[in-house]
Write an enzyme that holds these catalytic residues in place. Structure first.
Site, PDB file in Angstrom:
ATOM      1  N   SER A 111      -0.472   3.063  -3.296  1.00  0.00           N
ATOM      2  CA  SER A 111      -0.676   2.666  -4.663  1.00  0.00           C
ATOM      3  C   SER A 111       0.849   2.315  -5.093  1.00  0.00           C
ATOM      4  O   SER A 111       1.861   3.132  -5.042  1.00  0.00           O
ATOM      5  CB  SER A 111      -1.167   3.603  -5.698  1.00  0.00           C
ATOM      6  OG  SER A 111      -1.364   3.350  -6.675  1.00  0.00           O
ATOM      7  N   HIS A 113     -12.342  -7.106  -5.522  1.00  0.00           N
ATOM      8  CA  HIS A 113     -11.031  -6.500  -5.748  1.00  0.00           C
ATOM      9  C   HIS A 113     -10.074  -7.401  -6.412  1.00  0.00           C
ATOM     10  O   HIS A 113      -8.799  -6.843  -6.659  1.00  0.00           O
ATOM     11  CB  HIS A 113     -10.529  -6.727  -4.367  1.00  0.00           C
ATOM     12  CG  HIS A 113      -9.461  -5.657  -3.674  1.00  0.00           C
ATOM     13  ND1 HIS A 113      -8.378  -6.008  -2.932  1.00  0.00           N
ATOM     14  CD2 HIS A 113      -9.409  -4.297  -3.829  1.00  0.00           C
ATOM     15  CE1 HIS A 113      -7.556  -4.802  -2.997  1.00  0.00           C
ATOM     16  NE2 HIS A 113      -8.275  -3.775  -3.295  1.00  0.00           N
ATOM     17  N   ILE A 162       1.432  20.016   9.359  1.00  0.00           N
ATOM     18  CA  ILE A 162       1.425  18.760   9.702  1.00  0.00           C
ATOM     19  C   ILE A 162       0.685  17.828   8.534  1.00  0.00           C
ATOM     20  O   ILE A 162      -0.290  18.362   7.955  1.00  0.00           O
ATOM     21  CB  ILE A 162       0.537  18.484  10.919  1.00  0.00           C
ATOM     22  CG1 ILE A 162       1.227  19.090  12.104  1.00  0.00           C
ATOM     23  CG2 ILE A 162       0.441  16.943  11.061  1.00  0.00           C
ATOM     24  CD1 ILE A 162       0.769  18.680  13.432  1.00  0.00           C
ATOM     25  N   TYR A 167      -1.078  -1.552   8.977  1.00  0.00           N
ATOM     26  CA  TYR A 167      -0.652  -0.907   7.675  1.00  0.00           C
ATOM     27  C   TYR A 167      -1.411   0.059   7.211  1.00  0.00           C
ATOM     28  O   TYR A 167      -2.642  -0.147   7.440  1.00  0.00           O
ATOM     29  CB  TYR A 167      -0.089  -2.040   7.006  1.00  0.00           C
ATOM     30  CG  TYR A 167      -1.125  -2.872   6.208  1.00  0.00           C
ATOM     31  CD1 TYR A 167      -2.130  -2.373   5.171  1.00  0.00           C
ATOM     32  CD2 TYR A 167      -1.499  -4.157   6.811  1.00  0.00           C
ATOM     33  CE1 TYR A 167      -3.150  -3.092   4.722  1.00  0.00           C
ATOM     34  CE2 TYR A 167      -2.485  -4.932   6.260  1.00  0.00           C
ATOM     35  CZ  TYR A 167      -3.439  -4.176   5.352  1.00  0.00           C
ATOM     36  OH  TYR A 167      -4.393  -5.205   4.933  1.00  0.00           O
ATOM     37  N   ASP A 216      -2.335  12.857   6.827  1.00  0.00           N
ATOM     38  CA  ASP A 216      -2.592  11.552   6.791  1.00  0.00           C
ATOM     39  C   ASP A 216      -1.477  10.839   7.746  1.00  0.00           C
ATOM     40  O   ASP A 216      -1.966  10.056   8.648  1.00  0.00           O
ATOM     41  CB  ASP A 216      -2.111  10.935   5.473  1.00  0.00           C
ATOM     42  CG  ASP A 216      -2.215   9.585   5.430  1.00  0.00           C
ATOM     43  OD1 ASP A 216      -3.525   8.902   5.344  1.00  0.00           O
ATOM     44  OD2 ASP A 216      -1.324   8.659   5.482  1.00  0.00           O
TER      45      ASP A 216
END
Length: 644
Positions: free
Chosen positions: A475, A362, A446, A471, A449
């Site tokens: 991006s 990462h 709706i 959380y 997510d």
């Protein structure tokens, strides 16, 4: 006009998001592993033509951040703690105070750098983080299972995977990779140029990230690991064309035939050590010229290809779980954990029995960037193979040699023991929720997510009878050099919803109203996060400015509320894959959960991880409670005339 000026926040709501490179007052580091790409579309074009026009990440107004910070604390701290923090914040932001001084410094930094936040994130979250990369930092992508069960099928599959990666690399090198857009805005494409021919190098106090793709002599080889032995494989012909699938397959077969026995002194296992131990072993290794040259060859390679041995037998229903563990850590020292080089930005992993995927550092790029590559590779592998071409004789792949001293051998044994502990500690669970998908939610008008995020909040509250900081990754790539931000999911609105849901005194209409308010706040937070109006990232930037300027640390950053705010026990990511690829990430903290999920029209797949050593956490139970929460929330919608 800023997004903040365009959107009126919901009344009495809590607003925020949690940034990626979070330095805790107590020295812990928090990580967003995979990032949510918000309705990204692809448009063909030379992507660097867009780079210069991308805006820089803004520095949010100080007063705005302070107000949002206080509202975010409401559901997670005690009343007395909140009262004390309000006093500290008031002192911090007063006219002519230290807050204004640090704000001016940060604004100046923003004017003189492409992205003021990314540098902090790279330093705090990656370079200076001393935890092992395996599980704790690297992320995984599990490919759909391939239909082969032998060595021939394995090498053929690996050859096709390598060929697809080389095709993708050509688009990166030629700058013909389609530009990604989010909400009509072009996204920063820089990370694509960092995902290949790059490597993380261990250092005594901090690591470094090296990129060889744009060098005067870019690498033309990959590294192949088989039975914990390393080989260098040139993947381009003398005329510059990439090797064909047939040529690659022949070379991989030669590598397998040259390494029939497992290496008793596997150097690759050293990359699973904590970074302090690995950096000391690394210094010892490079004292020997042969070792130094071998390490350089691995570090400079385009990527690493891991031809794994067998894995523990699993039923078809358990494939995703067992494959996820193999991709994340290799199963331990007795299985495939030494058949890796976890410092490499990209590892292609192909098992003997059809398990395959990516393990990705990462440090260099975000999860969604790797997922674009994964989708491309899987789509390429599904295409019919071309007619077999005559295989021109090629030089034999060369084995990389290492001289193992007694000192290095001790580090190898230490790495085996610590790797086995890591492998045994990771609890990974996969659930395919097949009762409904995003189509049902969209039919109810709706946000899928936001609905899932509230279901996750409800599941956690049902398990623990409390709200925790949590959380969702988002991006920031609409900004130059943007990486990730985070949408703070735990708000006063979400807390009100979860506390009311199982209250028999509450009417269904009231519960639906609370759900709608909580989802509205989450959508607003999403807009704030992707527009660069971060709360925690801003606070961390101000804190780092205090460190750089060597001034006394403001009390607001040593306050217990600040620690609780950053101590997220639940990190989530929606990761989109067109090919059915499963994202995996380990929890950032020993006490936290990590949850990746992907949606289709008809189902939702969740990958949840936790650590067995945290007795309070139970990934299997959380997934079961989450399934019930999703079913109960759907039933609530079905009973409400407002959503039908």
């Amino acid at each position: 006009m800023r997004l903040l000026e365009k959107i009126s926040p919901p009344t009495n709501a809590t607003f925020s998001k949690v940034n990626v490179g979070m330095l805790y007052p107590y020295g812990l580091v928090k990580s967003c592993h995979l990032v949510k790409s918000v309705s990204a579309s692809l448009v063909t074009g030379r992507y660097f033509t867009h780079q210069t026009g991308l805006p820089s990440l803004p520095v949010p107004p100080l007063q705005q951040t302070c107000e949002y910070y206080l509202s975010l604390l409401e559901p997670i701290v005690e009343m007395e703690e909140l009262k004390r923090t309000k006093e500290l914040v008031e002192e911090f932001q007063k006219a002519g105070g230290v807050g204004e001084r640090l704000q001016r410094s940060l604004e100046m930094k923003a004017r003189n750098t492409d992205n003021w936040s990314t540098g902090y994130m790279q330093h705090i979250l990656y370079d200076s983080n001393r935890v092992p990369l395996v599980v704790h930092s690297n992320v995984g992508a599990v490919f759909p299972q391939m239909d082969f069960k032998d060595k021939d099928g394995q090498t053929r599959c690996a050859a096709r995977m390598i060929a697809a990666v080389l095709d993708f690399k050509t688009m990166i090198d030629n700058e013909t990779l389609p530009v990604e857009y989010m909400g009509g805005k072009p996204m920063c494409m820089k990370q694509y140029s960092q995902m290949l021919s790059s490597c993380r190098i261990p250092g005594l106090e901090k690591d470094s990230l090296v990129f060889h793709g744009k060098s005067s002599n870019p690498p033309k080889h990959i590294t192949v690991v088989h039975n914990s032995q390393f080989f260098v494989l040139d993947v381009y012909n003398s005329d510059g064309t990439p090797l064909t699938v047939d040529q690659l397959n022949v070379q991989l077969e030669r590598i397998c035939n040259s390494s029939p026995e497992i290496n008793a002194e596997p150097v690759g296992i050293l990359t699973t050590l904590d970074r302090d131990s690995w950096s000391k072993a690394y210094i010892s290794l490079i004292k020997d010229k042969i070792n130094k040259d071998s390490l350089s060859t691995i570090e400079r390679s385009i990527c690493t290809v891991c031809l794994d041995g067998p894995i523990p037998q699993a039923s078809d229903e358990m494939y995703n779980t067992y494959a996820g563990l193999q991709i994340m850590h290799g199963g331990g020292s007795q299985w495939n954990s030494a058949n890796r080089w976890f410092d490499k930005t990209l590892q292609l992993i192909i098992g003997e029995e059809g398990a395959q995927g990516f393990n990705m550092s990462h440090s260099a790029a975000d999860g969604t960037v790797f997922m674009v590559l994964a989708d491309y590779v899987i789509a390429s592998m599904k295409k019919p193979e071309k007619i077999l071409s005559p295989v021109v004789p090629l030089p034999k792949p060369q084995k990389l040699h290492f001289n193992i001293t007694p000192d290095i051998k001790k580090y190898i044994e230490e790495a085996k023991q610590s790797m086995d502990i890591i492998a045994q500690n990771l609890d990974l669970r996969v659930m395919v929720f097949s009762h409904y998908g995003k189509k049902v939610l969209k039919d109810h008008k709706i946000s899928p997510d936001a609905f899932i995020q509230m279901a996750i909040q409800l599941a956690y509250y049902r398990m623990y009878q409390r709200c925790c900081p949590s959380y969702e990754a988002a991006s920031l790539r609409t900004f130059r050099d943007g990486r990730v931000a985070a949408i703070y999911s735990t708000t006063s609105a979400s807390a009100a919803f979860v506390k009311a849901f199982d209250d028999p005194k509450k009417k269904n209409t009231e519960k639906v109203d609370l759900l709608e308010k909580a989802m509205k706040v989450h959508r607003w937070n999403t807009g704030m996060a992707i527009s660069g109006q971060e709360v925690d990232g801003h606070l961390i930037g101000l804190r780092m400015q205090a460190v750089e300027e060597e001034i006394s640390m403001p009390d607001v950053f040593t306050d217990i509320s600040f620690h609780k705010f950053l101590d997220c026990r639940l990190s989530t990511s929606q990761v989109t894959s067109k090919s059915g690829c499963l994202p995996c990430a380990g929890p950032a903290l020993l006490e936290s959960y990590d949850m990746c999920y992907s949606l289709t029209n008809v189902d939702i797949t969740f990958v949840v991880t936790a650590y067995h050593t945290c007795k309070e956490n139970n990934a299997a139970q959380l997934i079961q409670v989450l399934e019930n929460a999703l079913l109960d929330m759907r039933a609530l919608l079905a009973q409400s005339p407002r959503t039908n």
